[in-house]
Each structure stands twice: as C-alpha cells, then as structure tokens.
Design an enzyme around this catalytic site. Structure first.
Site, PDB file in Angstrom:
ATOM      1  N   ARG A 128      -4.107  -7.076  -4.545  1.00 42.52           N
ATOM      2  CA  ARG A 128      -3.579  -5.748  -4.233  1.00 42.52           C
ATOM      3  C   ARG A 128      -4.530  -5.057  -3.248  1.00 42.52           C
ATOM      4  O   ARG A 128      -5.146  -4.041  -3.562  1.00 42.52           O
ATOM      5  CB  ARG A 128      -3.420  -4.914  -5.512  1.00 42.52           C
ATOM      6  CG  ARG A 128      -2.723  -5.578  -6.690  1.00 42.52           C
ATOM      7  CD  ARG A 128      -1.420  -6.255  -6.407  1.00 42.52           C
ATOM      8  NE  ARG A 128      -0.204  -5.496  -6.509  1.00 42.52           N
ATOM      9  CZ  ARG A 128       0.417  -5.166  -7.633  1.00 42.52           C
ATOM     10  NH1 ARG A 128      -0.080  -5.492  -8.781  1.00 42.52           N
ATOM     11  NH2 ARG A 128       1.546  -4.508  -7.610  1.00 42.52           N
ATOM     12  N   GLN A 133      -0.860  -5.624   1.531  1.00 46.62           N
ATOM     13  CA  GLN A 133       0.246  -4.741   1.135  1.00 46.62           C
ATOM     14  C   GLN A 133       1.603  -5.172   1.693  1.00 46.62           C
ATOM     15  O   GLN A 133       2.600  -5.155   0.994  1.00 46.62           O
ATOM     16  CB  GLN A 133      -0.037  -3.315   1.587  1.00 46.62           C
ATOM     17  CG  GLN A 133      -0.510  -2.453   0.457  1.00 46.62           C
ATOM     18  CD  GLN A 133      -0.878  -1.062   0.919  1.00 46.62           C
ATOM     19  OE1 GLN A 133      -1.051  -0.808   2.111  1.00 46.62           O
ATOM     20  NE2 GLN A 133      -1.004  -0.153  -0.013  1.00 46.62           N
ATOM     21  N   ASP A 136       3.075  -7.917  -0.362  1.00 41.47           N
ATOM     22  CA  ASP A 136       2.960  -7.727  -1.814  1.00 41.47           C
ATOM     23  C   ASP A 136       4.347  -7.607  -2.461  1.00 41.47           C
ATOM     24  O   ASP A 136       4.891  -6.522  -2.629  1.00 41.47           O
ATOM     25  CB  ASP A 136       2.103  -6.474  -2.063  1.00 41.47           C
ATOM     26  CG  ASP A 136       1.887  -6.190  -3.533  1.00 41.47           C
ATOM     27  OD1 ASP A 136       2.435  -6.922  -4.381  1.00 41.47           O
ATOM     28  OD2 ASP A 136       1.178  -5.219  -3.840  1.00 41.47           O
ATOM     29  N   SER A 139       4.830  -5.495  -5.672  1.00 41.44           N
ATOM     30  CA  SER A 139       5.015  -4.052  -5.478  1.00 41.44           C
ATOM     31  C   SER A 139       6.401  -3.723  -4.939  1.00 41.44           C
ATOM     32  O   SER A 139       7.042  -2.795  -5.412  1.00 41.44           O
ATOM     33  CB  SER A 139       3.972  -3.495  -4.501  1.00 41.44           C
ATOM     34  OG  SER A 139       2.716  -3.498  -5.101  1.00 41.44           O
TER      35      SER A 139
END
Ligand code: NAD
Length: 385
Positions: A128, A133, A136, A139
């Site tokens: 993370r 990001q 990811d 997420s």
C-alpha cells in the site's frame, strides 16, 4: 508478447457465485495493443460487465473460442480470480499469472502454481505505497464494495436515509454505524452521508478518526488501551480483554442504529467476530446488518456469505457477491489496475515482463517463481507460525 484473458463466468465458483468481472476493458485492450502486447481473450469474457466480443475485437483483441491452443504460447495470464486448473495445466513454465489468488487461504493452489514453475503475482500482496496506488486492486475493489453494500442495505431498510420534513410529518434521518474505517468503510461512510444518514464509525486504528470526520461522520471513541497498526498500516489483532471491552462499548451504538455495516479485516488472518447473536437480538425491528467480512469468516455471528437472512426481524446481509450489481465499474477499475501494473513492468526492446526482486512491488506481490513459493509471510502462515 502475448496476454490471455479468461471468461471467468465459465468457472464453477464457491456458493454458486458467477464472476461478472473481467481483467480488461475495451479501453485497456487498446492501450495494451499500443504497447505492442497481443491480447487474446476468451469468447464472452466481457459480456457480464457489458462489453461484447465485438467491442473487444474492435479495440484490437483476438477473441478465441477455444483457449487450449494459445495457452501454452502466452507470456501473461491476467485474471480477476485464480485461474481454473485446466488452464494452469496448459501454461508454459515462466508464464506470469496475475489475479486475486487469495494466497493465505489457498495453499493448495499456490503450491500448484509453484510446481508448474509459474510466476504468480497476487494482487492482494501489492504493497500500500504511493507508487503502487494505481495498481492497488484491493483498494479499487474495496471502494466499490463499500458503496455497493450500503446501497444494498438502503434497499433492505423499510425506511429512508435522509430526514424528510413534510406536512404529513417528519421522518428522522437513518442512523448508520460503520465498524472498520479502511478503504471499504470510508466509502461506506461517504455513501451513507451522501444519502442523508447520520453516520457513526469506529476503527481500532485511531489515526482514521480524522478521515471519518472529514467525510462528515462521527468517530466513536472507545478506550481499550494500546491498539496501533502494523508497519503496512493494517490493524493488529486485539486481546480477548480488549475484544470484550469493545463489544460492550459498541453495543449501544449497534442497538440504536438502523443500519450497521462491518468491514473489519486482519491482513492474512480470519476477521474478528464483532457482533454476537445476543447483540443482534437486541437490535431495532426492521434494522439491517451488512457483514462485509462474511466470505472470509465473518464479523457477525450467524451471517452467511452471499446470503440474506432474517433473525428476529433484523436483516443480515452476508457479503460475497458485492460486485454483481456494479460489474461494469468493478471491471473498469480492475482493468485499469492490471494495465497500470503491466505498463510499469513490461519493458520494450526486447519486449518482456521485467522481473526484478529489487523492486519492492514485485518482491512483495510475486509469490511463486522458479518452482518455489517465495514469500516469507505466506511460508510462515502455511507452517501455522
Ligand atoms: P482492511 O480491509 O485490512 O481492514 C478494514 C478496516 O478494519 C481497517 O481499517 C482495520 O483497521 C479495521 N479493523 C480491524 N479490526 C477491527 C476491529 N476489531 N474493530 C474495528 N475495526 C477493525 O483495511 P484496508 O482498507 O485494506 O486498509 C489497510 C491499510 O492500508 C490502512 O492503513 C489504509 O489506510 C492503508 N492503505 C494505504 C494505501 C496507500 O497508501 N496507497 C491504499 C489503501 C490502503
């Protein structure tokens, strides 16, 4: 370089679930083709996320009805879930396999991938960090799940979320309590707030109080002593004494709420049970509980993954199939995560997936390579350590 995408709706999945998501969208196929990657896609792969074979072909993919012939020639297999065994058996050694491999709870599969000499990249293990990001998937999918499950709860509530003042009377705003304010929980808070509810939230990581408040929610402060988080930002497991204190402190918030959404997870372990049957029986008639950890073991005693049950006039929705109602958005976001990952690691001249364990993302996420399981956390979990 060749990449293969499967039609995952063809696979038998637990609880009769049909996977509607796909690892590419028309947009990401076009971008992969521009990177000189040949895209092969199993017929019908996008249909349940509203992409036709013609859309994919127009974007530059080769749509194939039988993947048997191409499977041994591909360099990368990109999936949403773990690939079916018949496909694994056809892949050549060194093929990169990407997907939600659920490695902590799937030792048999991970061992098979290692034995077949495949380079397996588990999207759940992507760190993370800021650089990671854009890839990811945990997420992107958790955000949508938080939204989708609040919408499901709203549809099951025999009342409304916003305050309504009319000549016929006033309806108070719904009270929503969210337990666990990670990615899914924060999106659940934002969604419930947008719909006009009063939102209260709790998390064992006190650092998220500010984020809850910035979304317009209230944070429930409970003093249970040291809680903290791991170096990767995940929650630590509580002691039995802390769990008892917490259950007591949350009981009032739970029994006075119209909707309770639980999202508490512990990385690599079963989620904590937070709501007992006894607490459920003291909830308001008509209230709704959503257990977003139902598939991995459950935060709510008695919840069933993928099912909605009613107990003493309380509706308990067990998560499992959250993506069914938002398959287009979930495919688009996941496809972007996969494209961003490939964009980062596929290098040109000569074109290849550049595998370097000096890279923190690959070091964490590649769990099998050269015939071995290569992740220490997984190896200790498999040993029961
Ligand atoms: P998660 O799915 O592992 O857990 C959900 C939430 O449940 C977490 O906030 C956790 O603290 C909470 N929880 C666990 N036990 C609980 C209990 N007994 N009672 C109440 N709450 C409990 O979490 P996640 O959404 O995957 O996020 C994990 C971490 O990763 C967070 O610190 C998040 O900020 C961080 N993160 C960072 C990035 C980034 O920097 N790129 C991206 C996403 C997430």
């Amino acid at each position: 370089m060749k990449i293969l995408i499967l039609n995952e709706a063809l696979e038998q999945r637990p609880l009769g679930h049909v996977e509607k998501r796909c690892a590419v969208s028309s947009q990401t196929i076009a971008k992969l083709v521009r990177k000189n990657i040949e895209v092969y896609i199993e017929e019908g792969a996008g249909l349940l996320s509203h992409y036709t074979d013609e859309d994919f072909a127009k974007a530059g993919a080769n749509v194939v009805s039988d993947i048997a012939e191409i499977a041994e020639h591909i360099d990368i297999l990109a999936c949403v879930n773990a690939p079916r065994e018949s496909v694994i058996a056809k892949l050549s050694p060194g093929t990169v396999v990407i997907g939600h491999l659920d490695p902590f709870f799937n030792e048999v599969l991970v061992t098979k991938l290692a034995d077949a000499n495949l380079t397996a990249l588990s999207v759940e293990m992507i760190p993370r960090t800021s650089r990671a990001q854009k890839m990811d998937a945990l997420s992107s999918q958790a955000s949508l799940a938080g939204y989708a499950m609040v919408m499901k709860a709203a549809n099951s509530l025999p009342s409304i979320f916003p305050m309504m003042m009319t000549p016929s009377g006033t309806i108070k705003p719904a009270k929503v309590f969210i337990i666990g304010a990670g990615v899914a929980g924060l999106q659940a808070i934002a969604t419930a707030k947008r719909l006009g509810a009063n939102v209260l939230a709790y998390d064992t990581r006190p650092v998220v109080a500010e984020q809850v408040e910035s979304l317009g929610g209230k944070f429930l402060n409970v003093d249970i002593g040291e809680t903290g988080q791991t170096k990767d930002g995940y929650a630590k497991e509580l002691s039995d004494e802390q769990k008892a204190l917490l259950a007591q402190a949350q009981k009032e918030a739970i029994t006075s709420s119209d909707i309770v959404v639980t999202t508490a997870q512990l990385f690599g372990r079963k989620p904590p049970v937070l709501i007992s049957k006894e607490t459920l029986t003291s909830m308001k008639p008509g209230s709704v509980v959503v257990d977003m950890a139902a598939v991995s073991g459950g935060n709510v005693e008695g919840s069933e993954p993928g099912k909605t049950i009613v107990l003493n006039d309380v509706t308990i929705i067990g998560d499992g199939f959250w993506s069914e109602g938002v398959s287009k958005a979930a495919t688009d976001m996941y496809a972007n995560n996969i494209y961003n990952l490939l964009d980062e690691f596929v290098k040109n001249e000569p074109i290849k997936f550049e595998l370097s364990f000096e890279d923190d993302i690959l070091d964490a996420a590649v769990i099998t390579h050269d015939g071995l399981v290569r992740n220490d956390m997984l190896l200790s979990a498999y040993k029961g350590a």
